[in-house]
Design a protein around this motif. Structure first.
Motif, short mmCIF file in Angstrom:
data_model
loop_
_atom_site.label_atom_id
_atom_site.label_comp_id
_atom_site.label_asym_id
_atom_site.label_seq_id
_atom_site.Cartn_x
_atom_site.Cartn_y
_atom_site.Cartn_z
N PRO A 1 -38.90 31.52 -26.75
CA PRO A 1 -38.99 30.45 -27.06
C PRO A 1 -37.60 29.40 -27.90
CG PRO A 1 -40.12 30.94 -29.57
CD PRO A 1 -39.38 32.26 -28.07
N TYR A 2 -36.77 30.00 -27.63
CA TYR A 2 -35.72 29.92 -27.69
C TYR A 2 -34.84 29.74 -26.81
CZ TYR A 2 -35.31 33.60 -29.89
OH TYR A 2 -35.02 35.30 -29.58
N PRO A 3 -33.16 29.54 -26.16
CA PRO A 3 -32.41 30.19 -25.07
C PRO A 3 -32.33 31.35 -25.22
CG PRO A 3 -31.89 27.80 -25.50
CD PRO A 3 -33.02 28.34 -26.35
N PRO A 4 -31.83 32.45 -24.71
CA PRO A 4 -31.62 33.88 -24.49
C PRO A 4 -30.29 33.87 -25.32
CG PRO A 4 -32.69 33.98 -23.39
CD PRO A 4 -32.84 32.55 -23.54
N PRO A 5 -29.34 34.29 -26.66
CA PRO A 5 -27.72 33.94 -27.08
C PRO A 5 -27.40 35.05 -26.22
CG PRO A 5 -29.62 35.50 -28.47
CD PRO A 5 -30.38 34.83 -27.55
N ASN A 6 -28.00 36.00 -25.54
CA ASN A 6 -26.32 37.01 -24.65
C ASN A 6 -26.38 36.18 -23.43
OD1 ASN A 6 -29.73 37.72 -24.21
ND2 ASN A 6 -28.93 39.37 -24.31
N THR A 7 -26.72 34.95 -22.96
CA THR A 7 -26.94 34.54 -21.53
C THR A 7 -26.52 32.95 -21.50
OG1 THR A 7 -29.08 33.90 -21.66
CG2 THR A 7 -28.64 35.84 -20.24
N ARG A 8 -25.74 32.57 -20.61
CA ARG A 8 -24.69 31.42 -20.45
C ARG A 8 -25.91 30.04 -19.53
NH1 ARG A 8 -19.55 32.68 -16.78
NH2 ARG A 8 -19.30 34.17 -18.89
N ALA A 9 -26.37 30.70 -18.49
CA ALA A 9 -27.81 29.88 -17.69
C ALA A 9 -29.21 31.04 -18.06
CB ALA A 9 -27.69 29.59 -17.13
N PRO A 10 -29.74 30.88 -18.69
CA PRO A 10 -31.58 31.23 -18.84
C PRO A 10 -31.91 30.88 -17.18
CG PRO A 10 -30.93 29.88 -20.29
CD PRO A 10 -30.42 29.22 -19.40
N LYS A 11 -32.64 32.29 -16.93
CA LYS A 11 -33.15 32.14 -15.04
C LYS A 11 -34.59 31.52 -14.89
CE LYS A 11 -35.36 35.14 -11.77
NZ LYS A 11 -35.71 36.87 -11.59
N GLU A 12 -35.24 30.76 -16.34
CA GLU A 12 -36.42 30.31 -16.37
C GLU A 12 -36.90 29.51 -17.36
OE1 GLU A 12 -41.02 30.98 -15.22
OE2 GLU A 12 -40.19 33.18 -15.89
N CYS A 13 -37.13 28.33 -17.06
CA CYS A 13 -37.72 27.65 -18.57
C CYS A 13 -39.21 27.39 -17.75
CB CYS A 13 -36.61 26.42 -18.59
SG CYS A 13 -36.68 25.20 -19.51
N VAL A 14 -40.42 27.55 -19.51
CA VAL A 14 -41.35 26.90 -18.92
C VAL A 14 -41.84 25.56 -19.84
CG1 VAL A 14 -43.63 27.72 -19.04
CG2 VAL A 14 -42.08 29.02 -18.13
N LYS A 15 -42.37 24.82 -19.65
CA LYS A 15 -42.27 24.06 -20.59
C LYS A 15 -43.98 23.82 -20.63
CE LYS A 15 -38.25 21.94 -18.76
NZ LYS A 15 -37.52 20.41 -18.28
N LEU A 16 -44.45 23.33 -21.84
CA LEU A 16 -46.23 23.15 -21.89
C LEU A 16 -45.89 21.74 -22.42
CD1 LEU A 16 -47.04 26.31 -24.15
CD2 LEU A 16 -47.45 25.78 -22.27
N PHE A 17 -46.94 20.73 -21.91
CA PHE A 17 -47.09 19.68 -22.56
C PHE A 17 -48.08 19.44 -22.77
CE2 PHE A 17 -43.86 19.48 -18.84
CZ PHE A 17 -42.41 18.60 -19.68
N LEU A 18 -48.66 18.42 -23.93
CA LEU A 18 -50.09 17.90 -24.67
C LEU A 18 -49.97 16.65 -24.97
CD1 LEU A 18 -52.25 19.29 -26.58
CD2 LEU A 18 -50.96 17.92 -28.24
N VAL A 19 -50.88 16.49 -23.56
CA VAL A 19 -51.28 15.39 -22.87
C VAL A 19 -53.06 14.59 -23.40
CG1 VAL A 19 -52.09 13.91 -21.24
CG2 VAL A 19 -49.87 15.57 -20.55
N ARG A 20 -52.50 13.85 -24.11
CA ARG A 20 -54.29 13.25 -24.20
C ARG A 20 -54.58 12.39 -23.17
NH1 ARG A 20 -56.04 9.39 -29.04
NH2 ARG A 20 -57.98 9.02 -28.75
N LEU A 21 -56.30 13.06 -23.10
CA LEU A 21 -56.77 11.95 -21.79
C LEU A 21 -57.66 11.15 -22.06
CD1 LEU A 21 -56.89 15.01 -19.06
CD2 LEU A 21 -55.38 13.16 -18.70
N PRO A 22 -57.66 10.04 -21.94
CA PRO A 22 -58.79 8.50 -21.62
C PRO A 22 -60.56 9.46 -21.49
CG PRO A 22 -57.19 7.97 -20.50
CD PRO A 22 -56.75 9.61 -20.57
N MET A 23 -61.55 9.02 -22.22
CA MET A 23 -62.51 9.47 -22.25
C MET A 23 -62.83 9.80 -21.00
SD MET A 23 -63.77 10.72 -25.40
CE MET A 23 -65.34 11.07 -24.65
N ALA A 24 -62.35 8.37 -19.99
CA ALA A 24 -62.87 8.34 -18.21
C ALA A 24 -62.37 9.72 -17.98
CB ALA A 24 -62.26 6.88 -18.24
#
Length: 83
Positions: free
Chosen positions: A13-36
């Motif tokens: 859940p944090y950038p690895p300290p032993n690398t300059r540029a991480p290979k992959e970044c995964v993002k999770l989003f919480l989105v509220r949808l309208p009732m319709a």
């Protein structure tokens, strides 16, 4: 955001300290949808509603990222307001 370096199989859940540029970044989003709105899922996939207590600390079934979602959510305070 979850980060993975070239040498690590598990994301952190944090950038690895032993690398300059991480290979992959995964993002999770919480989105509220309208009732319709509705969830549309392709026929070859399933949409499951799973309690957070079942997801917590269960990486064998849900993987390391999804099983860490309850820990991430515990850092926030939610106020539910009904319309």
């Amino acid at each position: 955001m979850w980060w993975r370096s070239e040498f690590e199989a598990r994301p952190f859940p944090y950038p690895p300290p032993n690398t300059r540029a991480p290979k992959e970044c995964v993002k999770l989003f919480l989105v509220r949808l309208p009732m319709a709105r509705q969830f549309v899922v392709p026929r070859n996939l399933k949409l499951l509603a799973v309690p957070l207590s079942q997801i917590h600390d269960n990486p064998q079934v849900y993987g390391p990222i999804i099983s860490g979602v309850p820990n991430l959510l515990s850092k926030f305070s939610f106020n539910l307001v009904r319309d």
